[in-house]
Design an enzyme around this catalytic site. Structure first.
Site, PDB file in Angstrom:
ATOM      1  N   TYR A 125      -3.589  -0.089   9.945  1.00 48.94           N
ATOM      2  CA  TYR A 125      -3.404  -0.468   8.537  1.00 48.94           C
ATOM      3  C   TYR A 125      -1.986  -0.141   8.074  1.00 48.94           C
ATOM      4  CZ  TYR A 125      -4.581  -0.601   3.511  1.00 48.94           C
ATOM      5  OH  TYR A 125      -4.627  -0.885   2.156  1.00 48.94           O
ATOM      6  N   SER A 182       0.842  -1.210   0.000  1.00 49.27           N
ATOM      7  CA  SER A 182       0.000   0.000   0.000  1.00 49.27           C
ATOM      8  C   SER A 182       0.869   1.248   0.000  1.00 49.27           C
ATOM      9  CB  SER A 182      -0.860  -0.015   1.266  1.00 49.27           C
ATOM     10  OG  SER A 182      -1.384   1.271   1.549  1.00 49.27           O
TER      11      SER A 182
HETATM   12  P1  NAP Z   1     -11.868  -4.915  -0.687  1.00 50.31           P
HETATM   13  O1  NAP Z   1     -12.691  -4.406  -1.803  1.00 50.31           O
HETATM   14  O2  NAP Z   1     -12.232  -4.579   0.720  1.00 50.31           O
HETATM   15  O3  NAP Z   1     -11.709  -6.522  -0.831  1.00 50.31           O
HETATM   16  C1  NAP Z   1     -10.978  -7.188   0.165  1.00 50.31           C
HETATM   17  C2  NAP Z   1     -11.270  -8.652  -0.014  1.00 50.31           C
HETATM   18  O4  NAP Z   1     -10.603  -9.387   1.027  1.00 50.31           O
HETATM   19  C3  NAP Z   1     -12.760  -8.961   0.102  1.00 50.31           C
HETATM   20  O5  NAP Z   1     -13.129  -9.961  -0.818  1.00 50.31           O
HETATM   21  C4  NAP Z   1     -12.852  -9.490   1.524  1.00 50.31           C
HETATM   22  O6  NAP Z   1     -13.936 -10.365   1.734  1.00 50.31           O
HETATM   23  C5  NAP Z   1     -11.549 -10.264   1.621  1.00 50.31           C
HETATM   24  N1  NAP Z   1     -11.216 -10.571   3.014  1.00 50.31           N
HETATM   25  C6  NAP Z   1     -11.188  -9.712   4.061  1.00 50.31           C
HETATM   26  N2  NAP Z   1     -10.862 -10.369   5.184  1.00 50.31           N
HETATM   27  C7  NAP Z   1     -10.679 -11.683   4.835  1.00 50.31           C
HETATM   28  C8  NAP Z   1     -10.327 -12.869   5.553  1.00 50.31           C
HETATM   29  N3  NAP Z   1     -10.098 -12.848   6.868  1.00 50.31           N
HETATM   30  N4  NAP Z   1     -10.234 -14.037   4.861  1.00 50.31           N
HETATM   31  C9  NAP Z   1     -10.482 -14.078   3.531  1.00 50.31           C
HETATM   32  N5  NAP Z   1     -10.818 -12.982   2.779  1.00 50.31           N
HETATM   33  C10 NAP Z   1     -10.907 -11.813   3.453  1.00 50.31           C
HETATM   34  O7  NAP Z   1     -10.380  -4.407  -0.862  1.00 50.31           O
HETATM   35  P2  NAP Z   1      -9.576  -3.962  -2.167  1.00 50.31           P
HETATM   36  O8  NAP Z   1      -9.656  -2.493  -2.315  1.00 50.31           O
HETATM   37  O9  NAP Z   1      -9.914  -4.859  -3.324  1.00 50.31           O
HETATM   38  O10 NAP Z   1      -8.098  -4.286  -1.645  1.00 50.31           O
HETATM   39  C11 NAP Z   1      -7.508  -5.544  -1.826  1.00 50.31           C
HETATM   40  C12 NAP Z   1      -6.129  -5.441  -1.219  1.00 50.31           C
HETATM   41  O11 NAP Z   1      -5.454  -4.296  -1.763  1.00 50.31           O
HETATM   42  C13 NAP Z   1      -6.151  -5.231   0.294  1.00 50.31           C
HETATM   43  O12 NAP Z   1      -5.047  -5.906   0.877  1.00 50.31           O
HETATM   44  C14 NAP Z   1      -5.956  -3.719   0.443  1.00 50.31           C
HETATM   45  O13 NAP Z   1      -5.376  -3.383   1.691  1.00 50.31           O
HETATM   46  C15 NAP Z   1      -5.026  -3.447  -0.686  1.00 50.31           C
HETATM   47  N6  NAP Z   1      -4.992  -2.074  -1.179  1.00 50.31           N
HETATM   48  C16 NAP Z   1      -6.143  -1.467  -1.591  1.00 50.31           C
HETATM   49  C17 NAP Z   1      -6.040  -0.161  -2.126  1.00 50.31           C
HETATM   50  C18 NAP Z   1      -7.239   0.604  -2.598  1.00 50.31           C
HETATM   51  O14 NAP Z   1      -7.104   1.829  -2.797  1.00 50.31           O
HETATM   52  N7  NAP Z   1      -8.385  -0.019  -2.792  1.00 50.31           N
HETATM   53  C19 NAP Z   1      -4.804   0.457  -2.223  1.00 50.31           C
HETATM   54  C20 NAP Z   1      -3.669  -0.210  -1.750  1.00 50.31           C
HETATM   55  C21 NAP Z   1      -3.784  -1.481  -1.244  1.00 50.31           C
HETATM   56  P3  NAP Z   1     -15.208  -9.776   2.561  1.00 50.31           P
HETATM   57  O15 NAP Z   1     -15.955  -8.919   1.591  1.00 50.31           O
HETATM   58  O16 NAP Z   1     -15.952 -11.002   2.999  1.00 50.31           O
HETATM   59  O17 NAP Z   1     -14.657  -8.984   3.732  1.00 50.31           O
HETATM   60  C1  GCO Z   2      -6.981   5.174   3.152  1.00 48.95           C
HETATM   61  C2  GCO Z   2      -7.073   4.264   1.964  1.00 48.95           C
HETATM   62  C3  GCO Z   2      -5.706   3.739   1.605  1.00 48.95           C
HETATM   63  C4  GCO Z   2      -5.814   2.813   0.440  1.00 48.95           C
HETATM   64  C5  GCO Z   2      -4.497   2.272   0.046  1.00 48.95           C
HETATM   65  C6  GCO Z   2      -3.548   3.333  -0.425  1.00 48.95           C
HETATM   66  O1  GCO Z   2      -7.886   5.145   3.984  1.00 48.95           O
HETATM   67  O2  GCO Z   2      -5.978   5.917   3.205  1.00 48.95           O
HETATM   68  O3  GCO Z   2      -7.951   3.198   2.216  1.00 48.95           O
HETATM   69  O4  GCO Z   2      -5.152   3.102   2.714  1.00 48.95           O
HETATM   70  O5  GCO Z   2      -6.619   1.721   0.749  1.00 48.95           O
HETATM   71  O6  GCO Z   2      -3.939   1.469   1.027  1.00 48.95           O
HETATM   72  O7  GCO Z   2      -2.443   2.670  -0.985  1.00 48.95           O
END
Ligand code: NAP
Ligand code: GCO
Length: 266
Positions: A160, A147
């Site tokens: 986080y 992230s």
């Molecule tokens: P999301 O939409 O919240 O999806 C997260 C997924 O993980 C969901 O399918 C969720 O299932 C599943 N999950 C959560 N807890 C779990 C557990 N204990 N066991 C199995 N599955 C579980 O998140 P996203 O935005 O796609 O992000 C995916 C990854 O990228 C995460 O690691 C997040 O921190 C990272 N990330 C996101 C962003 C962003 O801007 N979106 C940026 C940087 C990094 P449920 O729906 O059942 O909870």
């Molecule tokens: C926040 C956002 C971020 C993104 C991502 C950025 O609340 O700042 O959720 O944490 O999820 O991790 O890279």
């Protein structure tokens, strides 16, 4: 040398955690299009079913399983079941994650632990479960979804950021400990991506204006837009393929330039 072939995932089995939707779904779909067999898990059967239907809509025959990635017994059973029903995992993407946006002084220790459990302990549990077969096979790819918060802090995301900072170092440590077995462990550091996880930060305001945080991210991003989950597909295919066989311990930031930029003058 047919360089494009290096990016093929033909014959590979990829497990992407939490991939019923969001970033995991985009990465797994790209892997399928690059030739891999897709396996994913989610925490609830209804989400696994939703994911299977979504993959099918794209013409992808995925294998979906219910598993809480924080539960060691469930993870051990998951890997055994996958190896029996699909085959040995070549590529693991630790994508499943949660976030709690709470000011630290208002966050309970239990809430802090819950985020660390999913975002840091679970990638450790998952990697530990797949490493023995990768060692036996003589190759493997582990990709941890880090992230911006692996490098930067901000208000309300202490748990986080601690988890994602730790995940960056876990990535470097798996590289250090298992590189000799031809296992590459790298990270992807997405910028701000439009998924359900960031939906609260992009909500249109009652007066119809953009969310202040939405405007803030646009000002902090040289490309002046939020990322889409599909923006991560190419980098994820690269890190899962033979094209990255000598890339190890690296965090590839896919952020539209956020980490390089001081931000637009208000
Ligand atoms: P999301 O939409 O919240 O999806 C997260 C997924 O993980 C969901 O399918 C969720 O299932 C599943 N999950 C959560 N807890 C779990 C557990 N204990 N066991 C199995 N599955 C579980 O998140 P996203 O935005 O796609 O992000 C995916 C990854 O990228 C995460 O690691 C997040 O921190 C990272 N990330 C996101 C962003 C962003 O801007 N979106 C940026 C940087 C990094 P449920 O729906 O059942 O909870
Ligand atoms: C926040 C956002 C971020 C993104 C991502 C950025 O609340 O700042 O959720 O944490 O999820 O991790 O890279």
């Amino acid at each position: 040398m047919d360089y494009l072939k290096q990016f093929s995932l033909e014959g590979k089995i990829a497990l992407v955690t939490g991939a019923s939707y969001g970033i995991g779904f985009a990465i797994a779909s790209a892997y399928a299009k690059a030739g891999a067999t897709i396996v994913f898990n989610d925490i609830k059967q209804e989400l696994v079913d939703k994911g299977l239907a979504a993959y099918e809509e794209l013409g992808i025959k995925a294998h979906g399983y219910v598993c809480d990635v924080t539960n060691e017994e469930q993870v051990a059973a998951l890997i055994a079941q996958i190896e029996k029903e699909v085959g040995v995992i070549d590529i693991l993407v630790n994508n499943a994650g949660i976030i709690k946006r709470i000011p630290m002084c208002e966050m309970t220790a239990a809430e802090f632990r819950q985020v660390i459990d999913v975002d840091l302990n679970a990638p450790f549990i998952m990697a530990k479960a797949v490493l023995p077969s990768m060692i036996k096979k003589g190759h493997g790819k582990i990709i941890n979804i880090c992230s911006m918060m692996s490098e930067l802090g901000r208000e309300t995301v202490s748990a986080y950021a601690a988890a994602k900072g730790g995940l960056k170092m876990l990535t470097k440590n798996i590289c250090s400990e298992y590189g000799k077995y031809n296992i590459q462990c790298n990270g992807i550091g997405p910028g701000y991506i439009a998924t359900p996880q960031t939906a609260p930060l992009r909500e249109i305001q009652p007066d119809g204006s953009r969310h202040p945080f939405d405007q803030f991210i646009i000002a902090k991003t040289p490309q002046e837009r939020w990322g889409e989950a599909d923006d991560l597909a190419g980098p994820a295919v690269f890190l899962a393929s033979d094209a990255s066989n000598f890339v190890n311990g690296h965090i590839l930031y896919v952020d539209g330039g956020i980490l390089a930029y001081i931000g637009k003058q208000p």
